[in-house]
Design an enzyme around this catalytic site. Structure first.
Site, PDB file in Angstrom:
ATOM      1  N   TYR A 154       0.840  -1.204   0.000  1.00 20.64           N
ATOM      2  CA  TYR A 154       0.000   0.000   0.000  1.00 20.64           C
ATOM      3  C   TYR A 154       0.876   1.255   0.000  1.00 20.64           C
ATOM      4  O   TYR A 154       0.747   2.115  -0.876  1.00 20.64           O
ATOM      5  CB  TYR A 154      -0.894  -0.026   1.234  1.00 20.64           C
ATOM      6  CG  TYR A 154      -1.871   1.125   1.345  1.00 20.64           C
ATOM      7  CD1 TYR A 154      -2.989   1.205   0.506  1.00 20.64           C
ATOM      8  CD2 TYR A 154      -1.703   2.128   2.307  1.00 20.64           C
ATOM      9  CE1 TYR A 154      -3.900   2.255   0.628  1.00 20.64           C
ATOM     10  CE2 TYR A 154      -2.607   3.167   2.429  1.00 20.64           C
ATOM     11  CZ  TYR A 154      -3.708   3.232   1.590  1.00 20.64           C
ATOM     12  OH  TYR A 154      -4.606   4.275   1.712  1.00 20.64           O
ATOM     13  N   ASP A 155       1.802   1.326   0.967  1.00 23.41           N
ATOM     14  CA  ASP A 155       2.622   2.537   1.124  1.00 23.41           C
ATOM     15  C   ASP A 155       3.454   2.824  -0.125  1.00 23.41           C
ATOM     16  O   ASP A 155       3.470   3.944  -0.643  1.00 23.41           O
ATOM     17  CB  ASP A 155       3.596   2.393   2.309  1.00 23.41           C
ATOM     18  CG  ASP A 155       2.898   2.150   3.639  1.00 23.41           C
ATOM     19  OD1 ASP A 155       1.682   1.934   3.627  1.00 23.41           O
ATOM     20  OD2 ASP A 155       3.584   2.172   4.674  1.00 23.41           O
TER      21      ASP A 155
END
Ligand code: NAD
Ligand code: UDP
Length: 314
Positions: free
Chosen positions: A144-145
């Site tokens: 995600y990051d």
């Protein structure tokens, strides 16, 4: 009247944005693959002749003649984005390439829903936009990051190389009606647990902090950002600077729901950020004095009322 595409429009934030932009007299195309979103979030809009729903996966190219694109497609809760991490990073990266390619072709302005997660487990507090972050590139949150970080890069490169009109916002923890009850995020988890009299699950000691923003404040900031000075690209933080520990959040929810639930502690997930608080000076300066108006208790009450009705109907 503008024609506006919202990817991820059937999700929590997207559904509020669809309503807001329709109410302002625009034509809205809502694109979603329903991974975490739901038709129930936008069902009341389906009869509106200016609203169109498209079932599509943003990892595949999509073309429509539109004036603006809000790119929100991406699961946002750790439980869901870790379910299929390869798909999550594909959604952020290929999704960004697809919306940017489309924006280039039809000359549309495109806004990226980035995240405070680009700061990782931040060593600078509160977080300003010029902080580069402290992100583990190979941990369970990386899909995600790093996907969101790469999407920011793509947005800037399409702007610099191809003159695509872009905007980047970094959203801090946001909550409100239309969150998925099985979403796994802390506000929805605690409210559903409190309403059902189940144990409230605090991960770790509960002293980690987050700053919670009510969805209406976020949507106001998103629309102001889209309409801001063309020279201002962001990234800009959108969040509520009032910071709480997870223990404080649990206690507030128990009190507001008058619940008999007990607090229990469970293992803290890997790489869980210890603290998070936005510095919103830039947003205030560039977005006509934008700042959050709804504080935690008020926002929690309307969210509790939403989940109360939802659980009764189930
Ligand atoms: P959400 O999970 O409710 O909404 C995401 C939507 O995207 C869902 O409707 C989902 O079905 C759809 N989607 C996922 N993958 C897709 C794909 N491959 N193709 C098409 N649609 C797809 O989450 P949300 O809270 O509404 O978040 C919206 C956006 O805002 C996300 O990009 C998220 O990263 C960002 N954001 C949200 C928060 C927050 O606290 N809510 C914080 C930071 C960033
Ligand atoms: N959290 C918790 N109990 C839960 C769900 C989450 O204590 O049932 C904690 C989680 O460990 C994190 C914080 O609440 O420290 C916020 O979690 P969330 O998944 O909502 O968002 P994020 O970690 O992405 O900010």
């Amino acid at each position: 009247m503008k024609r506006i595409l919202i990817t991820g429009g059937a999700g929590f934030v997207g559904s509020h944005l669809c309503k807001r932009l329709l109410n302002e007299g625009n034509e809205v195309i809502c694109l979603d693959n329903y991974f975490t979103g739901a038709k129930s979030n936008i069902i009341e809009l389906l009869d509106n002749p200016y609203f169109e729903m498209v079932r599509h996966d943003i990892t595949e190219p999509y073309y429509a003649e539109v004036d603006e694109i809000y790119n929100l497609a991406c699961p946002a809760s750790p439980v869901h984005y870790q379910y299929n991490p390869i798909k999550t990073i594909k959604t952020s990266v290929m999704g960004a390439i697809n919306v940017l390619g489309m924006a280039k072709r039809v000359n549309a302005k495109v806004l990226q829903a980035s995240t405070s997660e680009v700061y990782g487990d931040p060593l600078v507090h509160p977080q300003t936009e010029n902080y580069w972050g402290h992100v583990n590139p190979i941990g369970i949150r990386s899909c995600y990051d790093e996907g969101k970080r790469c999407a920011e890069t793509l947005f800037m490169d399409y702007h610099n190389q191809n003159k695509v009109a872009i905007k980047i916002i970094r959203i801090f923890n946001t909550y409100g009606p239309n969150m998925n009850p099985a979403d796994g995020r802390v506000v929805s988890n605690f409210i559903v647990q409190a309403l059902q009299g189940k144990d409230i699950t605090i991960f770790g000691d509960g002293l980690q902090t987050r700053s919670f923003q009510y969805v209406d404040d976020l949507v106001e900031g998103m629309v102001r950002m889209m309409n801001s000075d063309p020279q201002f690209l962001g990234p800009v933080n959108l969040g509520n600077p009032n910071e709480f520990t997870m223990l404080e959040l649990a206690q507030a929810i128990i009190e507001l729901t008058d619940s008999k639930s007990k607090i229990i502690h469970m293992d803290l997930p890997q790489d869980d950020p210890k603290q998070r608080q936005p510095d919103i000076t830039l947003a205030k300066n560039k977005l006509n004095g934008w700042e959050p108006k709804v504080q935690l208790r008020e926002g929690l009450l309307s969210t509790i009322s939403y989940f109360d009705t939802l659980l009764l109907n189930q």
